[in-house]
Enzyme design. Sequence first.
Site, PDB file in Angstrom:
ATOM      1  N   THR A  22       5.715  18.193   5.831  1.00  0.00           N
ATOM      2  CA  THR A  22       7.064  18.425   6.331  1.00  0.00           C
ATOM      3  C   THR A  22       7.794  17.151   6.711  1.00  0.00           C
ATOM      4  O   THR A  22       9.007  17.038   6.528  1.00  0.00           O
ATOM      5  CB  THR A  22       6.966  19.344   7.577  1.00  0.00           C
ATOM      6  OG1 THR A  22       6.402  20.575   7.157  1.00  0.00           O
ATOM      7  CG2 THR A  22       8.317  19.597   8.196  1.00  0.00           C
ATOM      8  N   ASP A  35      -0.798  20.802   8.734  1.00  0.00           N
ATOM      9  CA  ASP A  35      -1.755  21.916   8.633  1.00  0.00           C
ATOM     10  C   ASP A  35      -3.211  21.464   8.575  1.00  0.00           C
ATOM     11  O   ASP A  35      -4.067  22.068   9.205  1.00  0.00           O
ATOM     12  CB  ASP A  35      -1.428  22.791   7.408  1.00  0.00           C
ATOM     13  CG  ASP A  35      -0.125  23.559   7.606  1.00  0.00           C
ATOM     14  OD1 ASP A  35       0.344  23.656   8.762  1.00  0.00           O
ATOM     15  OD2 ASP A  35       0.426  24.066   6.609  1.00  0.00           O
ATOM     16  N   THR A  78      -7.139  19.166  17.041  1.00  0.00           N
ATOM     17  CA  THR A  78      -7.077  20.412  16.303  1.00  0.00           C
ATOM     18  C   THR A  78      -5.621  20.886  16.353  1.00  0.00           C
ATOM     19  O   THR A  78      -4.940  20.650  17.348  1.00  0.00           O
ATOM     20  CB  THR A  78      -8.089  21.364  16.973  1.00  0.00           C
ATOM     21  OG1 THR A  78      -8.520  22.311  16.078  1.00  0.00           O
ATOM     22  CG2 THR A  78      -7.642  21.988  18.220  1.00  0.00           C
TER      23      THR A  78
HETATM   24  N1  ASP Z   1       2.644  22.887   5.151  1.00  0.00           N
HETATM   25  C1  ASP Z   1       2.931  21.578   5.729  1.00  0.00           C
HETATM   26  C2  ASP Z   1       1.735  20.698   5.487  1.00  0.00           C
HETATM   27  O1  ASP Z   1       0.767  20.772   6.211  1.00  0.00           O
HETATM   28  C3  ASP Z   1       3.244  21.717   7.160  1.00  0.00           C
HETATM   29  C4  ASP Z   1       3.554  20.452   7.884  1.00  0.00           C
HETATM   30  O2  ASP Z   1       3.581  19.369   7.361  1.00  0.00           O
HETATM   31  O3  ASP Z   1       3.799  20.550   9.090  1.00  0.00           O
HETATM   32  O4  ASP Z   1       1.735  19.964   4.541  1.00  0.00           O
END
Ligand code: ASP
Length: 347
Positions: free
Chosen positions: A16, A93, A168
């Site tokens: 993100t 993630d 975590t």
């Molecule tokens: N789905 C994204 C990722 O982990 C979420 C994020 O970056 O916060 O790549």
Amino acid sequence: MTSSKSSILIIYTGGTIGMKTDAETGALVPFDFSAIYDEFPSLKRLNVDIDVQTMSPVIDSSNVAPANWLALARLIRDNYARYDGFVVLHGTDTMSYTASALSFLFENLAKPVVFTGSQIPIGVLRTDGRENLITAIEIAGARIDGRPAVPEVSLYFQNRLFRANRTTKRSAEALNAFRSYNYPPLAEVGVNIAYNLPAILRPSETASGTQLRTAERLADGIAIVKLFPGLNESVLRSMLSAPGLRAVVLETFGAGNAPTSEWFIRVLQEAIARGVIVLNITQCGGGKVSMELYETGLRLQRAGVLCGHDMTTEAAVAKLMYVLGQELPADRTLALLRKPLRGEFTA
Ligand code: ASP
């Protein structure tokens, strides 16, 4: 702190943080980190020189696999001599998995490797990414008495710097998405950055000036088994009989407790007799496994289950992949699993 400039390599892997809203269409499009000074002119005021590398392809962190961890470790190793510190931009993630894995992959690390990301894309007005990025850069370049302030793999998110292998992801919503339940922050960021010096790993005497080494292999065949009331014999048996299974992270109740039923202990013993390593960690976020506390834990210990102390699931998985990847004789493998290698647990 010294006044000479630090040089920082930012490595963008995906997630993100690397998105911005297209002014015309309103859609999320990739942010160009190579133009970082144009996007954030205020960065020029930091006492650092910044280079940027983007991993190819850029991926959502749900698609990250151990091969990506090895590639990232190699990239840092190959650039290690040229930079004073590294900032890894990563999707939130699976950031704790990647950052934990890197903590194990590096031997002789004596420079900061700071992971960060964001919950809101960097190109969105209310982003948390800008502060996370700027402070991560500042931390990666910080020196105290001429030495890197935090020469270990860390994770910075919303005003707190953590040891990476203690973290975590705990919230899919809150901006303070990460927790380190069992180890204090390495730094707290307010008006100033307050480093918690006693909590920060110091490189061994031999590490500074020594070539950084990275492990070349990570084992697969790891499973996570989370206990719950009602888990039955045939399901557990089939999980522990999976072809290629080498180790299980057993997420037990409370302080490392599990059912005392004969079938449960027998299934575990049979797997251990086949050479499968079973590592006991608690499914509670905070606190640690003490297998000698209750009969329910003692039975696991007698069955040959290893104590994971207060390790996170992420660190346990990464450590097993790293240690088993070395293909050592069984006694040396067990010895490495029984001691903390990168500050990942407190015994
Ligand atoms: N789905 C994204 C990722 O982990 C979420 C994020 O970056 O916060 O790549």
